[in-house]
Scaffold this active site. Structure first.
Site, PDB file in Angstrom:
ATOM      1  N   GLU A  15       1.619 -27.978  36.289  1.00 25.14           N
ATOM      2  CA  GLU A  15       1.292 -28.018  37.707  1.00 25.14           C
ATOM      3  C   GLU A  15      -0.230 -28.038  37.891  1.00 25.14           C
ATOM      4  O   GLU A  15      -0.969 -27.367  37.171  1.00 25.14           O
ATOM      5  CB  GLU A  15       1.878 -26.785  38.408  1.00 25.14           C
ATOM      6  CG  GLU A  15       1.446 -26.591  39.842  1.00 25.14           C
ATOM      7  CD  GLU A  15       2.027 -27.625  40.793  1.00 25.14           C
ATOM      8  OE1 GLU A  15       2.092 -27.339  41.993  1.00 25.14           O
ATOM      9  OE2 GLU A  15       2.408 -28.722  40.347  1.00 25.14           O
TER      10      GLU A  15
ATOM     11  N   ASP B 136       6.690 -27.164  36.208  1.00 26.07           N
ATOM     12  CA  ASP B 136       5.401 -26.500  36.428  1.00 26.07           C
ATOM     13  C   ASP B 136       4.768 -25.992  35.138  1.00 26.07           C
ATOM     14  O   ASP B 136       3.547 -26.021  34.985  1.00 26.07           O
ATOM     15  CB  ASP B 136       5.575 -25.327  37.398  1.00 26.07           C
ATOM     16  CG  ASP B 136       6.007 -25.789  38.778  1.00 26.07           C
ATOM     17  OD1 ASP B 136       5.380 -26.731  39.300  1.00 26.07           O
ATOM     18  OD2 ASP B 136       6.966 -25.224  39.326  1.00 26.07           O
TER      19      ASP B 136
END
Length: 252
Positions: free
Chosen positions: A80, A108
């Site tokens: 992310e 992420d």
């Protein structure tokens, strides 16, 4: 809301959120709630990986920033915050190296200890509802899901919370602080409710019109740390600066 975000989050996180919104053609001046949500999500992802390393025996250990053990391997790979092209490059590299199944959507984080991708969620609603939405979207048992709320609740795949209780408590405390600071500034209701957000936007626009006739001097300084670290901030020392400088919200 925009002023609140710039005051309460690390400048590097704000910069990354601005880039993310620009990449998707979104205007942070209008979608201020999304700006705040992106910054919050980024900070949780960084805090999730904070201080977690893998030693030579393959065990997960927690090391404070002052510890000289720089040769330890980061337990989590942060995906992310990167632009989409670079993020997919990292994901492909991880899959080729570890044999992990390539996810359909960008996750992420990647956990080198458990050998799995992680999807982090931060919700203003009920955790179980948001968890189900994430699970229905991802449709993969290989990606681990971990949801946090601003009320201190959390939910994770198979009740496996990955981190130790203290690390998770840090994240929950930070989210609760953000909520309290928003509430003290009258921003929380609009952050939770889209209808309230529209009302707040109209008030902000009206306020801007009233001030249009006055001259305003705005500082456009760029953080020296950001100049030095970009575009290298995601290297082996990628979170060192962030770890040392998560900003607390100033008092109103």
């Amino acid at each position: 809301m925009e002023d609140f975000v710039r005051q309460c989050f690390n400048p590097m996180i704000v910069e990354l959120a601005e880039k993310a919104m620009k990449e998707y053609g979104e205007d942070l001046k209008i979608e201020t709630n999304k700006f705040a949500a992106i910054c919050t999500h980024l900070e949780v992802c960084f805090m999730y990986s904070d201080f977690h390393f893998i030693n030579e025996q393959g065990e997960s250990i927690i090391v404070e920033p002052e510890d000289p053990n720089a040769l330890l391997k980061h337990r989590f790979e942060i995906i992310e915050g990167r632009d989409r092209t670079m993020a997919w490059t990292v994901v492909n590299s991880i899959c080729n190296t570890t044999g992990a199944e390539k996810p359909k959507f960008l996750p992420d984080l990647y956990d080198y200890k458990e050998n799995r991708f992680i999807e982090i969620g931060v919700t203003r609603r009920e955790v179980h509802i948001y968890y189900l939405e994430k699970a229905n979207k991802i449709k993969s048992e290989k990606t681990h899901i971990h949801i946090f709320s601003f009320t201190g609740e959390e939910m994770a795949t198979k009740a496996d919370y990955t981190l130790d209780e203290e690390s998770r408590a840090r994240i929950k405390t930070r989210l609760f602080t953000i909520r309290q600071e928003m509430a003290s500034r009258g921003l929380w209701d609009s952050f939770v409710s889209p209808r309230e957000a529209k009302k707040q936007l109209k008030k902000d626009l009206k306020s801007q019109e009233q001030c249009a006739g006055s001259l305003t001097k705005v500082s456009r300084r760029t953080s020296p740390a950001l100049r030095i670290l970009e575009p290298m901030w995601m290297d082996s020392n990628r979170t060192a600066t962030l770890r040392a400088s998560f900003l607390k919200c100033p008092k109103k």
